[in-house]
Design a protein around this motif. Structure first.
Motif, short mmCIF file in Angstrom:
data_model
loop_
_atom_site.label_atom_id
_atom_site.label_comp_id
_atom_site.label_asym_id
_atom_site.label_seq_id
_atom_site.Cartn_x
_atom_site.Cartn_y
_atom_site.Cartn_z
N VAL A 175 0.89 -1.17 0.00
CA VAL A 175 0.00 0.00 0.00
C VAL A 175 0.92 1.22 0.00
O VAL A 175 1.61 1.48 0.98
CB VAL A 175 -0.92 0.02 1.23
N PHE A 176 0.97 1.93 -1.12
CA PHE A 176 1.98 2.96 -1.30
C PHE A 176 1.44 4.34 -0.96
O PHE A 176 0.95 5.07 -1.82
CB PHE A 176 2.54 2.92 -2.72
N ASN A 177 1.53 4.68 0.32
CA ASN A 177 1.16 6.01 0.79
C ASN A 177 2.35 6.94 0.59
O ASN A 177 3.33 6.87 1.31
CB ASN A 177 0.78 5.91 2.27
N GLU B 61 -3.95 4.55 -4.81
CA GLU B 61 -3.65 5.36 -3.63
C GLU B 61 -2.39 6.20 -3.83
O GLU B 61 -2.23 7.23 -3.16
CB GLU B 61 -3.51 4.48 -2.39
N ILE B 62 -1.51 5.83 -4.75
CA ILE B 62 -0.29 6.63 -4.98
C ILE B 62 -0.69 8.02 -5.45
O ILE B 62 -0.25 9.04 -4.91
CB ILE B 62 0.61 5.96 -6.04
N LEU B 63 -1.56 8.06 -6.47
CA LEU B 63 -1.96 9.35 -7.04
C LEU B 63 -2.81 10.15 -6.05
O LEU B 63 -2.61 11.35 -5.90
CB LEU B 63 -2.73 9.12 -8.34
N VAL B 64 -3.74 9.47 -5.35
CA VAL B 64 -4.63 10.22 -4.46
C VAL B 64 -3.85 10.79 -3.27
O VAL B 64 -4.04 11.95 -2.91
CB VAL B 64 -5.81 9.34 -3.99
N THR B 65 -2.95 10.00 -2.66
CA THR B 65 -2.21 10.53 -1.52
C THR B 65 -1.33 11.72 -1.95
O THR B 65 -1.22 12.70 -1.22
CB THR B 65 -1.30 9.46 -0.86
N LEU B 66 -0.74 11.61 -3.15
CA LEU B 66 0.11 12.71 -3.62
C LEU B 66 -0.72 13.99 -3.83
O LEU B 66 -0.33 15.08 -3.41
CB LEU B 66 0.79 12.27 -4.93
N MET B 67 -1.90 13.83 -4.47
CA MET B 67 -2.78 14.99 -4.68
C MET B 67 -3.20 15.61 -3.33
O MET B 67 -3.27 16.83 -3.19
CB MET B 67 -4.05 14.57 -5.44
N MET B 68 -3.48 14.74 -2.35
CA MET B 68 -3.86 15.23 -1.02
C MET B 68 -2.74 16.07 -0.41
O MET B 68 -3.00 17.04 0.31
CB MET B 68 -4.22 14.07 -0.09
N SER B 69 -1.48 15.71 -0.69
CA SER B 69 -0.35 16.49 -0.18
C SER B 69 -0.32 17.88 -0.81
O SER B 69 -0.05 18.88 -0.13
CB SER B 69 0.98 15.80 -0.49
N VAL C 298 7.59 0.90 -8.66
CA VAL C 298 7.04 2.02 -7.89
C VAL C 298 8.18 2.76 -7.18
O VAL C 298 8.31 3.98 -7.27
CB VAL C 298 5.99 1.53 -6.87
N ALA C 299 9.04 1.99 -6.50
CA ALA C 299 10.13 2.60 -5.74
C ALA C 299 11.10 3.32 -6.68
O ALA C 299 11.54 4.44 -6.39
CB ALA C 299 10.86 1.54 -4.93
N VAL C 300 11.45 2.69 -7.80
CA VAL C 300 12.39 3.32 -8.73
C VAL C 300 11.80 4.61 -9.29
O VAL C 300 12.48 5.63 -9.39
CB VAL C 300 12.75 2.38 -9.90
#
Lengths: 361, 303
Positions: A87-89, A148-156, B89-91
């Motif tokens: 889960v990439f927050n 969740e990667i895109l949404v958490t980034l937008m939330m920042s 993802v990490a890269v």
């Protein structure tokens, strides 16, 4: 014929490489960045001294390293739990800002309030604020299937605007000469100092406790085991009846909670007011800290200390060796790049000089 | 000029950074690779192009330089993701952080400087139509980015190369078994995506708002990534998504010009809020994503 070296999967992951990988990455990053400073016309020896040695050379500067370690350690522990469950927050920066804002509400609205309850209440409120900011990405991922990667980034990015709004509008200090900052907080809104004579406060203690809690959760609890399986083999986890939705909710809420707590401790600690520069990229640096520590609670303690050294050393190098502050960000980025390359050899070994069919050339 | 005219005239230019970056990422993702470093690659392209124009270079040279720089940074991504089989993802995050750091370092002494943008080309006849005439008065890069959209669409629709890229993204093992060079194709896609992100950054810093400031990409690389999802990996839909975001980023300005009281922080947040909302709407249609999605996206390929 010349044959490119090939990666062969190891039968079992190499524990030796797992320990060596961050050390190799640090060595490579130091080498490459020193060459970069040379190209920029700076004295690499002076930069090396200011950046990597000076932070250890006096108690005053090492205590500043410990001060920076707190938020990095706390945020990274929260993130690593999610990363291990895949889960990439990546929005810890925004959750940190919301934590700072929620915590500031008490001293901004009640500047005359006194009592020992104020700073603990601020920390709790901050943690809740950070977790609330992670609710939207969690709901979006679980219920709407959104990445969740895109949404958490937008939330920042939105959080930074919320901070701007408060500092330019309702929360601006009326006696602050129009600077975008809140009032200075009262004494009781400040977290107690942990080591007398320094700025190191109890938030370092909280971060260390969080490391122990994370270790117990990930290594000893059944829920932590479910998270690991969910990250490594989602299908197997589903067959075993481990709930993916619960892992996503918990990962994001824990991450937001920890980042919010760190944000609260920052405004109630070394900064003492809400201002624009409350975070110098802690939320993003913590991603690097989490990976560099091998996503392991104990490894992260070491990597957060290293990242704190880079922050303090970078400031030193800016003063004494005229190094632009952006050089620290380049160092951080290259460190993660080298780590990701080195960590490949935990799972693979190099096979040199054999062609694809397995015979010798 | 009223609000509608203002939006029509500037929508394409505002959309161009999104469009160029998203077209590149579309090809990368179609080949089965997820490059999250777009924001950093755009920042690097932006600063390189800005410096070239600032020192008297032409925009053509600036865009070439930015495209080359973007390809170079994406090559590091490719080596790690394909060569070292690292977590994509990490890269991607690492390359993003590195790119933003490098751009700040390189642009350190150019902070807040400005250059002259590109002049607009008027189309005789079309540009003088009332209300929509502004739509046909655009700079050369806007026209070229429309050509690029058609080219990417045509490549996937009509050419063998497009078919092979899709096959590699759907099932790399099968594509390899038939004899397609999976890794080489993915490297090609990654370099193309990096170059396009570099061009997108160059447009942002030397044409659309001809200035350099650290952090000026302001999330546009991330929105480009979201656009590929909005467009469900289809070129035409990605194009219309980019137009929508061009219009959204102008809509607030137009409203402000009409004296609608709008808070400027809310205005800046508008594209991010729209991204979250649209992402939720599109993603909740799981069937749509499953049909159009790329099966092997983000999975490292092992022979």
């Amino acid at each position: 014929m010349f044959v490119l070296p090939r990666l062969i999967r190891r039968e079992r992951a190499s524990a030796r490489m797992a320990v060596l990988a961050p050390i190799i990455a640090i060595a490579a990053a130091v080498t490459v960045n020193l060459i970069l400073y040379l190209v920029m016309g700076k004295n690499p020896g002076a930069v090396f001294h200011a950046m990597l040695l000076e932070p250890f050379m006096s108690w005053a500067s090492f205590s500043e390293v410990l001060l920076k370690t707190g938020p990095l350690l706390l945020i990274a522990q929260g993130l690593a739990i999610g990363f291990r469950a895949k889960v990439f927050n990546i929005g810890a920066e925004g959750q940190f800002i919301l934590g700072a804002i929620f915590a500031s509400a008490i001293p901004v609205w009640f500047p005359q309030a006194t009592g020992g309850w104020i700073w603990p209440a601020m920390l709790i409120l901050g943690a809740i604020g950070g977790a609330l900011w992670a609710v939207i990405p969690a709901f979006w991922r679980v219920r709407l299937n959104a990445n969740e990667i895109l949404v958490t980034l937008m939330m920042s990015l939105i959080a930074a605007q919320v901070l701007n709004y408060l500092l330019l509008g309702p929360w601006k200090d009326p006696k602050g000469f129009n600077f975008p900052q809140s009032v200075m907080f009262q004494y009781d809104a400040m977290v107690p100092i942990l080591i007398p004579g320094t700025r190191v406060n109890v938030s370092l203690l909280i971060a260390l406790v969080s490391a122990i809690l994370a270790w117990v959760f990930m290594q000893k609890s059944f829920r932590g085991y479910q998270f690991l399986v969910g990250g490594l083999a989602p299908r197997a986890a589903a067959y075993a009846g481990f709930s993916e939705a619960r892992a996503i909710w918990l990962s994001l809420l824990i991450g937001g909670f920890a980042a919010g707590l760190a944000g609260a401790a920052e405004v109630a600690g070394p900064i003492g007011q809400l201002q624009r520069s409350i975070s110098t990229g802690y939320g993003y640096a913590a991603i690097i800290v989490a990976y560099l520590g091998g996503l392991h609670p104990i490894g992260i303690v070491a990597s957060s200390l290293l990242m704190a050294v880079l922050y303090i050393g970078g400031d030193n190098a800016m003063v004494s060796a005229d190094l632009p502050v952006a050089a620290v960000r380049v160092f951080q980025g290259s460190l993660l790049v080298f780590y990701l390359a080195a960590t490949t050899f935990v799972r693979y070994r190099l096979d040199i000089g054999h062609d694809a069919k397995g015979g010798t050339p | 000029m009223n609000g509608i005219e203002f939006i029509l005239a500037n929508m394409l230019a505002a959309a161009t950074p999104f469009l160029l970056a998203a077209l590149g990422e579309l090809v990368v993702e179609r080949s089965g690779v997820l490059n999250l470093g777009i924001e950093g690659i755009m920042a690097l392209g932006a600063v390189i192009a800005f410096i070239i124009v600032y020192h008297g270079g032409s925009h053509a040279v600036a865009f070439l330089g930015a495209g080359f720089a973007g390809a170079c940074l994406s090559l590091i991504f490719g080596v790690l993701a394909l060569g070292f089989r690292a977590n994509q993802v990490a890269v991607g995050l690492a390359i993003g952080i590195l790119g933003q750091g490098l751009s700040a370092l390189i642009g350190n002494s150019y902070e807040a400087l400005t250059v002259t943008g590109l002049s607009k080309i008027t189309l005789p006849g079309l540009s003088s139509i009332p209300v929509i005439g502004g739509l046909f008065t655009q700079d050369a890069i806007v026209w070229l980015s429309l050509v690029a959209t058609l080219a990417v669409w045509g490549m996937f629709r009509f050419t063998r190369l497009g078919l092979v890229i899709r096959a590699v993204g759907e099932n790399p093992k099968a594509a390899h078994a038939i004899g397609y060079p999976v890794i080489a194709l993915r490297y090609g896609a990654i370099l193309f995506g990096g170059a396009m992100a570099g061009l997108a950054g160059a447009y942002a810093a030397t044409v659309y708002t001809p200035l350099w400031a650290d952090g000026m990409i302001a999330g546009r690389g991330w929105i480009a990534l979201a656009l590929v999802v909005f467009g469900t990996w289809m070129t035409g839909r990605v194009f219309f998504g980019a137009l929508l975001f061009g219009a959204v980023s102008l809509g607030g300005l137009a409203a402000q010009a009409q004296a609608v009281p709008l808070n400027s922080q809310l205005l800046s947040s508008l594209p991010y809020i729209v991204t979250i909302v649209v992402l939720g709407i599109i993603s909740s249609n799981r069937r749509l994503l499953k049909i159009n999605g790329v099966a092997s996206l983000g999975e490292p390929y092992e022979r």
